[in-house]
Design a protein around this motif. Sequence first.
Motif, PDB file in Angstrom:
ATOM      1  N   VAL A   1       1.765  -4.425  -6.959  1.00 42.17           N
ATOM      2  CA  VAL A   1       1.585  -3.083  -7.512  1.00 42.17           C
ATOM      3  C   VAL A   1       0.116  -2.743  -7.741  1.00 42.17           C
ATOM      4  O   VAL A   1      -0.355  -1.682  -7.353  1.00 42.17           O
ATOM      5  CB  VAL A   1       2.389  -2.926  -8.824  1.00 42.17           C
ATOM      6  CG1 VAL A   1       2.081  -1.606  -9.507  1.00 42.17           C
ATOM      7  CG2 VAL A   1       3.871  -3.057  -8.560  1.00 42.17           C
ATOM      8  N   GLU A   2      -0.624  -3.654  -8.363  1.00 47.16           N
ATOM      9  CA  GLU A   2      -2.033  -3.377  -8.678  1.00 47.16           C
ATOM     10  C   GLU A   2      -2.853  -3.188  -7.405  1.00 47.16           C
ATOM     11  O   GLU A   2      -3.668  -2.277  -7.307  1.00 47.16           O
ATOM     12  CB  GLU A   2      -2.643  -4.501  -9.527  1.00 47.16           C
ATOM     13  CG  GLU A   2      -1.992  -4.682 -10.884  1.00 47.16           C
ATOM     14  CD  GLU A   2      -0.685  -5.481 -10.817  1.00 47.16           C
ATOM     15  OE1 GLU A   2      -0.434  -6.191  -9.811  1.00 47.16           O
ATOM     16  OE2 GLU A   2       0.101  -5.370 -11.769  1.00 47.16           O
ATOM     17  N   GLU A   3      -2.648  -4.065  -6.435  1.00 45.38           N
ATOM     18  CA  GLU A   3      -3.385  -3.971  -5.174  1.00 45.38           C
ATOM     19  C   GLU A   3      -3.001  -2.698  -4.413  1.00 45.38           C
ATOM     20  O   GLU A   3      -3.864  -2.015  -3.856  1.00 45.38           O
ATOM     21  CB  GLU A   3      -3.129  -5.204  -4.305  1.00 45.38           C
ATOM     22  CG  GLU A   3      -3.840  -5.176  -2.975  1.00 45.38           C
ATOM     23  CD  GLU A   3      -5.364  -5.227  -3.082  1.00 45.38           C
ATOM     24  OE1 GLU A   3      -6.018  -4.990  -2.048  1.00 45.38           O
ATOM     25  OE2 GLU A   3      -5.918  -5.488  -4.166  1.00 45.38           O
TER      26      GLU A   3
ATOM     27  N   GLY B   1      -2.002   0.093  -5.669  1.00 42.59           N
ATOM     28  CA  GLY B   1      -2.647   1.203  -6.355  1.00 42.59           C
ATOM     29  C   GLY B   1      -4.109   1.344  -5.965  1.00 42.59           C
ATOM     30  O   GLY B   1      -4.591   2.448  -5.723  1.00 42.59           O
ATOM     31  N   ARG B   2      -4.806   0.219  -5.899  1.00 46.53           N
ATOM     32  CA  ARG B   2      -6.226   0.242  -5.506  1.00 46.53           C
ATOM     33  C   ARG B   2      -6.383   0.738  -4.065  1.00 46.53           C
ATOM     34  O   ARG B   2      -7.261   1.549  -3.769  1.00 46.53           O
ATOM     35  CB  ARG B   2      -6.850  -1.144  -5.654  1.00 46.53           C
ATOM     36  CG  ARG B   2      -7.217  -1.502  -7.069  1.00 46.53           C
ATOM     37  CD  ARG B   2      -8.072  -2.766  -7.143  1.00 46.53           C
ATOM     38  NE  ARG B   2      -7.361  -3.963  -6.710  1.00 46.53           N
ATOM     39  CZ  ARG B   2      -6.576  -4.709  -7.489  1.00 46.53           C
ATOM     40  NH1 ARG B   2      -6.419  -4.371  -8.753  1.00 46.53           N
ATOM     41  NH2 ARG B   2      -5.977  -5.777  -7.023  1.00 46.53           N
TER      42      ARG B   2
END
Length: 140
Positions: A125-127, A129-130
């Motif tokens: 999820v974090e990657e 988003g980036r």
Amino acid sequence: MTSASASSPSPAPLPAPREVRLRLAGPTPHGRTARRIDGAWWPRSDDLAEELTGLLGVLPHDWGRIDSVLVHGETWPDCPAQLVVAGQAVHVGHNDSPSAPHTVCLLAPGQGRYDLLVVPPATAVEEAGRLMERAVTQGV
């Protein structure tokens, strides 16, 4: 007095459509040619037919009707030749450019070409988003 609907079984509710994970870049001051990427798409699976149907259903109306989609053959090996979306045929073809393995190209006659970065479904999820933020702000 009984109604017909009370005695017949009610149909099963339709499943809610899955949310399409899409971010689109805003307009550029220099026009469409100033940006390589028009947005980022994070499909939920490798099922191209299902995922494209959802994607094409949420695109902006001013993009026009997408009638052709080009995907990278190595990224999407199980590519249908055609999909029917909202009653309209959409041609799906391969673009095997080594410089664009993680993009999808959407073509709308008389409107133009739209390129989306494709974030692989298994991305954290974090990657994701980036990557999506970078695509819409920097065009890469």
